[in-house]
Write a protein that holds these residues in place. Structure first.
Motif, PDB file in Angstrom:
ATOM      1  N   GLY A 189       0.816  -1.206   0.000  1.00 48.63           N
ATOM      2  CA  GLY A 189       0.000   0.000   0.000  1.00 48.63           C
ATOM      3  C   GLY A 189       0.851   1.259   0.000  1.00 48.63           C
ATOM      4  O   GLY A 189       0.554   2.235  -0.696  1.00 48.63           O
ATOM      5  N   ALA A 190       1.913   1.236   0.813  1.00 47.63           N
ATOM      6  CA  ALA A 190       2.792   2.407   0.874  1.00 47.63           C
ATOM      7  C   ALA A 190       3.369   2.712  -0.504  1.00 47.63           C
ATOM      8  O   ALA A 190       3.438   3.871  -0.923  1.00 47.63           O
ATOM      9  CB  ALA A 190       3.911   2.170   1.885  1.00 47.63           C
ATOM     10  N   GLU A 191       3.773   1.674  -1.205  1.00 51.47           N
ATOM     11  CA  GLU A 191       4.348   1.881  -2.546  1.00 51.47           C
ATOM     12  C   GLU A 191       3.300   2.380  -3.539  1.00 51.47           C
ATOM     13  O   GLU A 191       3.629   3.158  -4.447  1.00 51.47           O
ATOM     14  CB  GLU A 191       4.941   0.576  -3.066  1.00 51.47           C
ATOM     15  N   ALA A 192       2.074   1.912  -3.395  1.00 53.58           N
ATOM     16  CA  ALA A 192       1.008   2.385  -4.290  1.00 53.58           C
ATOM     17  C   ALA A 192       0.775   3.879  -4.053  1.00 53.58           C
ATOM     18  O   ALA A 192       0.604   4.663  -4.998  1.00 53.58           O
ATOM     19  CB  ALA A 192      -0.275   1.595  -4.059  1.00 53.58           C
ATOM     20  N   ASN A 193       0.798   4.286  -2.764  1.00 53.11           N
ATOM     21  CA  ASN A 193       0.624   5.704  -2.446  1.00 53.11           C
ATOM     22  C   ASN A 193       1.839   6.527  -2.865  1.00 53.11           C
ATOM     23  O   ASN A 193       1.705   7.646  -3.360  1.00 53.11           O
ATOM     24  CB  ASN A 193       0.354   5.879  -0.950  1.00 53.11           C
ATOM     25  N   GLU A 194       3.026   5.975  -2.642  1.00 54.48           N
ATOM     26  CA  GLU A 194       4.253   6.657  -3.072  1.00 54.48           C
ATOM     27  C   GLU A 194       4.156   6.976  -4.576  1.00 54.48           C
ATOM     28  O   GLU A 194       4.457   8.092  -5.008  1.00 54.48           O
ATOM     29  CB  GLU A 194       5.459   5.745  -2.787  1.00 54.48           C
ATOM     30  N   ALA A 195       3.705   5.999  -5.341  1.00 60.79           N
ATOM     31  CA  ALA A 195       3.558   6.202  -6.792  1.00 60.79           C
ATOM     32  C   ALA A 195       2.494   7.255  -7.072  1.00 60.79           C
ATOM     33  O   ALA A 195       2.668   8.115  -7.947  1.00 60.79           O
ATOM     34  CB  ALA A 195       3.193   4.883  -7.470  1.00 60.79           C
ATOM     35  N   ALA A 196       1.401   7.213  -6.315  1.00 60.77           N
ATOM     36  CA  ALA A 196       0.308   8.177  -6.507  1.00 60.77           C
ATOM     37  C   ALA A 196       0.794   9.600  -6.234  1.00 60.77           C
ATOM     38  O   ALA A 196       0.520  10.524  -7.009  1.00 60.77           O
ATOM     39  CB  ALA A 196      -0.866   7.823  -5.586  1.00 60.77           C
ATOM     40  N   PHE A 197       1.534   9.772  -5.132  1.00 57.72           N
ATOM     41  CA  PHE A 197       1.990  11.117  -4.749  1.00 57.72           C
ATOM     42  C   PHE A 197       3.042  11.625  -5.742  1.00 57.72           C
ATOM     43  O   PHE A 197       3.051  12.801  -6.110  1.00 57.72           O
ATOM     44  CB  PHE A 197       2.564  11.126  -3.324  1.00 57.72           C
ATOM     45  N   LYS A 198       3.928  10.740  -6.145  1.00 61.48           N
ATOM     46  CA  LYS A 198       4.945  11.157  -7.121  1.00 61.48           C
ATOM     47  C   LYS A 198       4.293  11.513  -8.458  1.00 61.48           C
ATOM     48  O   LYS A 198       4.673  12.495  -9.107  1.00 61.48           O
ATOM     49  CB  LYS A 198       6.002  10.055  -7.303  1.00 61.48           C
ATOM     50  N   GLY A 249       0.780   4.729   4.931  1.00 60.78           N
ATOM     51  CA  GLY A 249       1.930   3.831   4.803  1.00 60.78           C
ATOM     52  C   GLY A 249       3.113   4.351   5.600  1.00 60.78           C
ATOM     53  O   GLY A 249       3.005   5.369   6.300  1.00 60.78           O
ATOM     54  N   ARG A 250       4.254   3.648   5.506  1.00 59.24           N
ATOM     55  CA  ARG A 250       5.378   3.908   6.412  1.00 59.24           C
ATOM     56  C   ARG A 250       6.663   4.349   5.735  1.00 59.24           C
ATOM     57  O   ARG A 250       7.706   4.418   6.390  1.00 59.24           O
ATOM     58  CB  ARG A 250       5.641   2.652   7.238  1.00 59.24           C
ATOM     59  N   THR A 251       6.651   4.587   4.422  1.00 59.15           N
ATOM     60  CA  THR A 251       7.843   5.190   3.822  1.00 59.15           C
ATOM     61  C   THR A 251       7.881   6.652   4.261  1.00 59.15           C
ATOM     62  O   THR A 251       6.889   7.191   4.775  1.00 59.15           O
ATOM     63  CB  THR A 251       7.793   5.123   2.288  1.00 59.15           C
ATOM     64  N   LEU A 252       9.015   7.320   4.046  1.00 62.38           N
ATOM     65  CA  LEU A 252       9.132   8.694   4.546  1.00 62.38           C
ATOM     66  C   LEU A 252       8.097   9.623   3.893  1.00 62.38           C
ATOM     67  O   LEU A 252       7.502  10.478   4.560  1.00 62.38           O
ATOM     68  CB  LEU A 252      10.548   9.224   4.327  1.00 62.38           C
ATOM     69  N   PHE A 253       7.861   9.449   2.587  1.00 65.05           N
ATOM     70  CA  PHE A 253       6.854  10.288   1.917  1.00 65.05           C
ATOM     71  C   PHE A 253       5.462   9.981   2.465  1.00 65.05           C
ATOM     72  O   PHE A 253       4.696  10.887   2.798  1.00 65.05           O
ATOM     73  CB  PHE A 253       6.901  10.040   0.401  1.00 65.05           C
ATOM     74  N   THR A 254       5.162   8.693   2.615  1.00 67.03           N
ATOM     75  CA  THR A 254       3.792   8.353   3.038  1.00 67.03           C
ATOM     76  C   THR A 254       3.534   8.669   4.520  1.00 67.03           C
ATOM     77  O   THR A 254       2.411   9.031   4.869  1.00 67.03           O
ATOM     78  CB  THR A 254       3.434   6.885   2.716  1.00 67.03           C
ATOM     79  N   PHE A 272      12.387  11.148  12.648  1.00 73.55           N
ATOM     80  CA  PHE A 272      13.161  10.543  11.558  1.00 73.55           C
ATOM     81  C   PHE A 272      13.851  11.613  10.707  1.00 73.55           C
ATOM     82  O   PHE A 272      14.066  11.416   9.511  1.00 73.55           O
ATOM     83  CB  PHE A 272      12.272   9.661  10.672  1.00 73.55           C
ATOM     84  N   GLY A 273      14.155  12.743  11.322  1.00 72.96           N
ATOM     85  CA  GLY A 273      14.796  13.814  10.570  1.00 72.96           C
ATOM     86  C   GLY A 273      13.788  14.599   9.755  1.00 72.96           C
ATOM     87  O   GLY A 273      12.580  14.469   9.960  1.00 72.96           O
ATOM     88  N   PRO A 274      14.314  15.418   8.821  1.00 76.18           N
ATOM     89  CA  PRO A 274      13.412  16.291   8.066  1.00 76.18           C
ATOM     90  C   PRO A 274      12.371  15.491   7.293  1.00 76.18           C
ATOM     91  O   PRO A 274      12.682  14.473   6.687  1.00 76.18           O
ATOM     92  CB  PRO A 274      14.348  17.015   7.078  1.00 76.18           C
ATOM     93  N   LYS A 275      11.127  15.984   7.364  1.00 76.94           N
ATOM     94  CA  LYS A 275      10.042  15.327   6.615  1.00 76.94           C
ATOM     95  C   LYS A 275       9.987  15.885   5.202  1.00 76.94           C
ATOM     96  O   LYS A 275      10.603  16.903   4.896  1.00 76.94           O
ATOM     97  CB  LYS A 275       8.709  15.583   7.322  1.00 76.94           C
ATOM     98  N   ILE A 276       9.199  15.223   4.374  1.00 80.36           N
ATOM     99  CA  ILE A 276       8.915  15.773   3.054  1.00 80.36           C
ATOM    100  C   ILE A 276       8.093  17.049   3.273  1.00 80.36           C
ATOM    101  O   ILE A 276       7.148  17.046   4.079  1.00 80.36           O
ATOM    102  CB  ILE A 276       8.084  14.780   2.209  1.00 80.36           C
ATOM    103  N   THR A 277       8.440  18.117   2.605  1.00 80.11           N
ATOM    104  CA  THR A 277       7.735  19.377   2.818  1.00 80.11           C
ATOM    105  C   THR A 277       6.654  19.591   1.756  1.00 80.11           C
ATOM    106  O   THR A 277       6.534  18.808   0.808  1.00 80.11           O
ATOM    107  CB  THR A 277       8.723  20.554   2.788  1.00 80.11           C
TER     108      THR A 277
END
Ligand SMILES: *Cc1c(COP(=O)(O)O)cnc(C)c1O
Length: 406
Positions: free
Chosen positions: A108-117, A143-148, A161-166
């Motif tokens: 799911g995280a990867e599906a969302n990562e693709a959607a956001f990108k 999901g649990r990737t940094l973007f998601t 986890f350090g700087p987030k995606i802005t």
């Protein structure tokens, strides 16, 4: 021919696994339909469904057949080559939905990562780099990737986890005025779960999704529905957007899509898909033949009038009995959700104690889920038999009785 394996116990988890989970005390070893057996041979009824994944229960003959047939043919070729199961699956999803194009991945995280990108790339190509802002909702889970986790509206998952995606903001869920106040011509996408799953099984209002669609159109922003939890029959329609009658531009799917075999998918239109040109995005395993063969079989069974109508009927059965139990024992104040994604909202006296309910149910031989600390969640197989529903809810009532009697 089977090779003798060394015995393992739950205690091994604490020795050899990264401690980011706290699994239950027993280890499931076998499943059939909506029943699961642990190492000691104890039988449990499964209303957790592997977190809304095991859409056809355990060891469904159609899925076992599809997997073993494909296992004897071809496991993996990467995306340097395409493969027959992936193409068949894409045809099936395109035929059944608003989408013209599919991208396959593994979660799911990867599906969302693709959607956001994709959303950011489309805005970049059409309007320039200024238009990159994503609006998500408070308490959402993507999901649990940094973007998601950055898009997700739960800081406990993204802090530390350090700087987030802005370029991401969060507005209260089901609050159209808040969305209206936040959206602008810099917004590239609005991301919504049609039913917030992880944070308590909170269904969207129809007017909210309709209003979000209109606001997105007005501001040239894309509407993304995260249907990782709500998709593939869970609501009694193939996807929740059909239940609501509001069509997104991009949809993410995973969980139930593989019925227990890891797969994710991002679905979108031709006009948007063309922005992900050769080399812009990818994943080695995406569209893996084994995963796609299983997902094809899942869709063949789930996307039928009998199974989808069955989900609606089973919802009524769960809801009626759960409301009775909630009232009788003062355990919950509301039973909400759509289809076979159901949340029981704990009463004031039991607030924060969903884990206690989970443990009490397990003692009676029943697997349930939490959705945050205040909600007990049910996400069983879509073809759970009525006899299993009755017996499982008998066990749940026994758990409720023991718990509330101290
Ligand atoms: C489970 C879930 C995800 C993440 O899926 P993974 O397969 O765990 O990466 C994303 N969005 C929603 C709505 C989910 O329920």
């Amino acid at each position: 021919m089977s090779v003798e394996q060394a015995p393992v116990q739950r205690a091994d988890f604490d020795q050899v696994m990264v401690p980011n989970y706290a699994p239950a005390a027993f280890i499931p070893v076998r499943g059939a339909g909506s029943r699961v057996w642990d190492q000691a041979g104890r039988e449990l009824i499964d209303f957790a469904g592997g977190i809304a994944v095991n859409v056809l229960g355990h060891a469904h003959p159609a899925l076992v057949g599809a997997l073993t047939e494909q296992a004897n043919k071809l496991w993996h070729v990467s995306n340097v080559f395409t493969n027959e199961p992936a193409l068949r699956l894409a045809h099936k999803l395109v035929d059944a939905t608003f989408a013209d194009r599919a991208f396959f991945c593994n979660s799911g995280a990867e599906a969302n990562e693709a959607a956001f990108k994709l959303a950011r790339r489309v805005a970049h190509d059409r309007f320039g780099p200024e238009k990159h802002e994503i609006i998500a909702t408070v308490n959402s889970f993507h999901g649990r990737t940094l973007f998601t986790v950055s898009v997700g509206g739960q800081p406990k998952y993204s802090d530390g986890f350090g700087p987030k995606i802005t370029g991401i903001s969060h507005v209260p869920y089901n609050d159209l005025e808040a969305l209206k106040a936040q959206i602008s011509d810099k917004t590239c996408a609005v991301v919504i779960e049609p039913i917030q799953g992880e944070s308590g099984v909170v269904p969207a209002d129809v007017a909210y999704l309709q209003g979000a669609r209109e606001l997105c159109d007005k501001h040239n922003a894309l509407l993304i529905f995260d249907e990782v939890q709500t998709g593939v029959g869970r609501t009694g329609e193939l996807f929740a957007y059909m239940h609501y009658g509001v069509t997104p531009d991009i949809l993410s799917s995973a969980k139930s899509l593989g019925g227990g075999f890891p797969i994710g998918a991002m679905l979108t239109t031709e006009a948007l898909a063309k922005h992900l040109t050769v080399g812009t995005h990818g994943t080695t395993y995406g569209g893996n033949p084994l995963a796609c063969a299983v997902a094809n079989a899942v869709l063949d069974v789930v996307n039928t009038p009998e199974v989808l109508a069955g989900v609606k009927a089973k919802h009524q059965k769960f809801k009626a009995r759960l409301e009775q139990i909630g009232e009788k024992y003062g355990l919950f104040t509301q039973v909400r959700g759509v289809g076979l994604l159901i949340g029981c909202v704990l009463s004031e006296a039991w607030k924060g104690k969903a884990k206690d309910v989970f443990n009490a149910a397990e003692k009676e031989g029943l697997m349930v889920l939490q959705a945050g600390p205040d909600v007990v969640r049910f996400a069983p197989s879509l073809v759970v038999e009525d006899a299993d529903i009755d017996e499982g809810l008998d066990r749940f009532e026994r758990a409720a009785a023991k718990l509330t009697q101290g």
